[in-house]
Design a protein around this motif. Structure first.
Motif, PDB file in Angstrom:
ATOM      1  N   LEU A 131     -22.342  -5.032  -1.332  1.00 57.89           N
ATOM      2  CA  LEU A 131     -22.396  -4.864  -2.772  1.00 57.89           C
ATOM      3  C   LEU A 131     -21.562  -3.671  -3.234  1.00 57.89           C
ATOM      4  CD1 LEU A 131     -26.229  -5.479  -3.350  1.00 57.89           C
ATOM      5  CD2 LEU A 131     -24.353  -7.108  -3.637  1.00 57.89           C
ATOM      6  N   GLN A 132     -21.311  -2.730  -2.324  1.00 49.01           N
ATOM      7  CA  GLN A 132     -20.564  -1.535  -2.686  1.00 49.01           C
ATOM      8  C   GLN A 132     -19.054  -1.774  -2.664  1.00 49.01           C
ATOM      9  OE1 GLN A 132     -21.863   2.068  -0.709  1.00 49.01           O
ATOM     10  NE2 GLN A 132     -23.754   1.090  -0.049  1.00 49.01           N
ATOM     11  N   LEU A 133     -18.606  -2.693  -1.834  1.00 49.11           N
ATOM     12  CA  LEU A 133     -17.168  -2.885  -1.628  1.00 49.11           C
ATOM     13  C   LEU A 133     -16.398  -3.231  -2.898  1.00 49.11           C
ATOM     14  CD1 LEU A 133     -17.135  -4.731   1.819  1.00 49.11           C
ATOM     15  CD2 LEU A 133     -16.708  -2.313   1.341  1.00 49.11           C
ATOM     16  N   PRO A 134     -16.875  -4.182  -3.740  1.00 48.45           N
ATOM     17  CA  PRO A 134     -16.114  -4.486  -4.968  1.00 48.45           C
ATOM     18  C   PRO A 134     -15.951  -3.278  -5.876  1.00 48.45           C
ATOM     19  CG  PRO A 134     -17.777  -6.172  -4.552  1.00 48.45           C
ATOM     20  CD  PRO A 134     -18.059  -5.055  -3.612  1.00 48.45           C
ATOM     21  N   ILE A 135     -16.983  -2.429  -5.946  1.00 46.70           N
ATOM     22  CA  ILE A 135     -16.911  -1.242  -6.805  1.00 46.70           C
ATOM     23  C   ILE A 135     -15.898  -0.248  -6.256  1.00 46.70           C
ATOM     24  CG2 ILE A 135     -18.228   0.722  -7.706  1.00 46.70           C
ATOM     25  CD1 ILE A 135     -20.682  -1.051  -7.726  1.00 46.70           C
ATOM     26  N   ILE A 136     -15.929  -0.038  -4.940  1.00 46.34           N
ATOM     27  CA  ILE A 136     -15.005   0.905  -4.315  1.00 46.34           C
ATOM     28  C   ILE A 136     -13.561   0.422  -4.475  1.00 46.34           C
ATOM     29  CG2 ILE A 136     -14.286   1.891  -2.111  1.00 46.34           C
ATOM     30  CD1 ILE A 136     -17.228   1.824  -1.259  1.00 46.34           C
ATOM     31  N   MET A 137     -13.329  -0.866  -4.264  1.00 48.25           N
ATOM     32  CA  MET A 137     -11.976  -1.423  -4.411  1.00 48.25           C
ATOM     33  C   MET A 137     -11.494  -1.320  -5.857  1.00 48.25           C
ATOM     34  SD  MET A 137     -12.442  -4.812  -1.993  1.00 48.25           S
ATOM     35  CE  MET A 137     -10.865  -5.489  -2.499  1.00 48.25           C
ATOM     36  N   THR A 138     -12.418  -1.515  -6.795  1.00 51.19           N
ATOM     37  CA  THR A 138     -12.054  -1.426  -8.212  1.00 51.19           C
ATOM     38  C   THR A 138     -11.684  -0.004  -8.591  1.00 51.19           C
ATOM     39  OG1 THR A 138     -13.567  -3.247  -8.714  1.00 51.19           O
ATOM     40  CG2 THR A 138     -12.822  -1.903 -10.568  1.00 51.19           C
ATOM     41  N   LEU A 139     -12.374   0.980  -8.015  1.00 54.29           N
ATOM     42  CA  LEU A 139     -12.054   2.386  -8.296  1.00 54.29           C
ATOM     43  C   LEU A 139     -10.598   2.688  -7.944  1.00 54.29           C
ATOM     44  CD1 LEU A 139     -15.213   4.412  -7.176  1.00 54.29           C
ATOM     45  CD2 LEU A 139     -14.212   4.336  -9.458  1.00 54.29           C
ATOM     46  N   TRP A 140     -10.144   2.184  -6.840  1.00 54.56           N
ATOM     47  CA  TRP A 140      -8.754   2.411  -6.434  1.00 54.56           C
ATOM     48  C   TRP A 140      -7.805   1.813  -7.471  1.00 54.56           C
ATOM     49  CZ3 TRP A 140      -6.744   3.302  -1.010  1.00 54.56           C
ATOM     50  CH2 TRP A 140      -7.659   4.041  -0.256  1.00 54.56           C
ATOM     51  N   SER A 141      -8.130   0.649  -7.984  1.00 58.55           N
ATOM     52  CA  SER A 141      -7.291   0.012  -9.018  1.00 58.55           C
ATOM     53  C   SER A 141      -7.280   0.845 -10.291  1.00 58.55           C
ATOM     54  CB  SER A 141      -7.811  -1.393  -9.319  1.00 58.55           C
ATOM     55  OG  SER A 141      -7.766  -2.214  -8.181  1.00 58.55           O
ATOM     56  N   VAL A 142      -8.436   1.413 -10.618  1.00 55.97           N
ATOM     57  CA  VAL A 142      -8.536   2.256 -11.815  1.00 55.97           C
ATOM     58  C   VAL A 142      -7.644   3.479 -11.673  1.00 55.97           C
ATOM     59  CG1 VAL A 142     -10.086   3.758 -13.139  1.00 55.97           C
ATOM     60  CG2 VAL A 142     -10.856   1.482 -12.440  1.00 55.97           C
ATOM     61  N   PHE A 143      -7.632   4.097 -10.498  1.00 56.09           N
ATOM     62  CA  PHE A 143      -6.814   5.289 -10.281  1.00 56.09           C
ATOM     63  C   PHE A 143      -5.323   4.948 -10.341  1.00 56.09           C
ATOM     64  CE2 PHE A 143     -10.515   6.888  -7.473  1.00 56.09           C
ATOM     65  CZ  PHE A 143     -11.219   7.262  -8.601  1.00 56.09           C
ATOM     66  N   ASN A 144      -4.977   3.757  -9.906  1.00 59.10           N
ATOM     67  CA  ASN A 144      -3.565   3.354  -9.923  1.00 59.10           C
ATOM     68  C   ASN A 144      -3.016   3.190 -11.334  1.00 59.10           C
ATOM     69  OD1 ASN A 144      -3.099   3.308  -7.157  1.00 59.10           O
ATOM     70  ND2 ASN A 144      -3.878   1.215  -6.934  1.00 59.10           N
ATOM     71  N   LYS A 145      -3.885   2.991 -12.307  1.00 54.36           N
ATOM     72  CA  LYS A 145      -3.407   2.780 -13.681  1.00 54.36           C
ATOM     73  C   LYS A 145      -3.308   4.095 -14.464  1.00 54.36           C
ATOM     74  CE  LYS A 145      -7.170   3.366 -16.476  1.00 54.36           C
ATOM     75  NZ  LYS A 145      -7.261   3.926 -17.832  1.00 54.36           N
ATOM     76  N   LEU A 146      -3.560   5.214 -13.787  1.00 55.64           N
ATOM     77  CA  LEU A 146      -3.436   6.516 -14.449  1.00 55.64           C
ATOM     78  C   LEU A 146      -1.993   6.726 -14.929  1.00 55.64           C
ATOM     79  CD1 LEU A 146      -5.444   8.823 -11.991  1.00 55.64           C
ATOM     80  CD2 LEU A 146      -6.125   8.139 -14.293  1.00 55.64           C
ATOM     81  N   PRO A 147      -1.812   7.498 -15.992  1.00 56.13           N
ATOM     82  CA  PRO A 147      -0.447   7.783 -16.462  1.00 56.13           C
ATOM     83  C   PRO A 147       0.343   8.564 -15.418  1.00 56.13           C
ATOM     84  CG  PRO A 147      -2.073   9.170 -17.589  1.00 56.13           C
ATOM     85  CD  PRO A 147      -2.845   8.131 -16.848  1.00 56.13           C
ATOM     86  N   VAL A 148       1.643   8.363 -15.384  1.00 51.09           N
ATOM     87  CA  VAL A 148       2.504   9.003 -14.387  1.00 51.09           C
ATOM     88  C   VAL A 148       2.394  10.522 -14.452  1.00 51.09           C
ATOM     89  CG1 VAL A 148       4.888   9.292 -13.604  1.00 51.09           C
ATOM     90  CG2 VAL A 148       4.102   7.059 -14.418  1.00 51.09           C
ATOM     91  N   SER A 149       2.202  11.059 -15.634  1.00 49.92           N
ATOM     92  CA  SER A 149       2.159  12.516 -15.820  1.00 49.92           C
ATOM     93  C   SER A 149       0.790  13.124 -15.522  1.00 49.92           C
ATOM     94  CB  SER A 149       2.544  12.857 -17.264  1.00 49.92           C
ATOM     95  OG  SER A 149       1.636  12.235 -18.185  1.00 49.92           O
ATOM     96  N   ALA A 150      -0.162  12.315 -15.049  1.00 47.74           N
ATOM     97  CA  ALA A 150      -1.518  12.824 -14.789  1.00 47.74           C
ATOM     98  C   ALA A 150      -1.485  13.951 -13.770  1.00 47.74           C
ATOM     99  CB  ALA A 150      -2.412  11.689 -14.283  1.00 47.74           C
ATOM    100  N   SER A 151      -2.072  15.089 -14.130  1.00 48.64           N
ATOM    101  CA  SER A 151      -2.115  16.241 -13.231  1.00 48.64           C
ATOM    102  C   SER A 151      -3.514  16.853 -13.271  1.00 48.64           C
ATOM    103  CB  SER A 151      -1.070  17.284 -13.646  1.00 48.64           C
ATOM    104  OG  SER A 151      -1.330  17.737 -14.973  1.00 48.64           O
TER     105      SER A 151
END
Length: 214
Positions: free
Chosen positions: A95-115
């Motif tokens: 049950l945890q795997l879909p959430i963990i995988m989704t988190l990675w996708s969320v981080f990938n959509k961060l703006p390029v200038s994110a610091s």
């Protein structure tokens, strides 16, 4: 998955609007998710502990009734039924795997200038750490839960300690993964590792106190 992605993405944006820092937003988001998943994780740990005790119990039963086949069969069936119940708790990991995988996708959509001020030597957490600092921190922290089994007061009955070779393999693999991943994911991995350490420490103290009460 889209529902989970949209929720976590909105939550990350909300936390960023509050903190004004993407690194802190990732830390707080990771902690929030892990707190929600903690009951599942704790149940999984208890199930694994029951399986370890089951293995020890089975060896004792086989030794005790080795000359009484009928009684041995009865005891083995009884213990197997109890083991099947505890095995259900191990399924919560799925049950945890879909959430963990989704988190990675969320981080990938961060703006390029994110610091973030947490990693001041880079201009964007969308890239990997060329200085190897984030990967090294992650590897060191990720190994700490496994090292708890070497502490006498925190040892769990039936649980074997990791060999030095396995620890080295884990460190090398962890370093490779963290180096290839963007720093945003590295922050997530480090935060998760700290949470794992605290969770494992609390669980071992819980098991130790349960033995004392019994």
């Amino acid at each position: 998955m889209n529902i989970i992605f949209n929720f976590l993405s909105s939550l990350l944006d909300s936390i960023f609007n509050f903190t004004g820092d993407w690194g802190l937003a990732i830390v707080f988001l990771t902690i929030s998710v892990r707190l929600v998943l903690s009951p599942m994780s704790f149940k999984q740990k208890k199930s694994m502990h029951q399986q370890q005790k089951f293995g020890i119990k089975m060896q004792e039963i086989k030794e005790k009734y080795k000359d009484n086949k009928d009684r041995l069969d009865v005891e083995v069936k009884k213990q197997s039924a109890e083991s099947a119940k505890s095995m259900l708790g191990c399924l919560v990991t799925l049950l945890q795997l879909p959430i963990i995988m989704t988190l990675w996708s969320v981080f990938n959509k961060l703006p390029v200038s994110a610091s973030t001020f947490l990693i001041p030597w880079v201009s964007s957490i969308k890239v990997s750490d060329s200085y190897f600092i984030v990967p090294l921190i992650y590897v060191l922290i990720s190994l700490t839960p496994s090292l708890l089994s070497y502490v006498t007061l925190l040892k769990i009955e039936g649980q074997s300690t990791l060999s030095k070779s396995n620890i080295i393999i884990m460190a090398v693999v962890g370093l490779f993964v963290a180096k290839a991943a963007p720093i945003a994911v590295g922050i997530y991995l480090i935060t998760t590792s700290v949470f794992n350490f605290l969770e494992e420490l609390i669980f071992r103290l819980y098991i130790r106190n349960s033995k004392i009460r019994n």
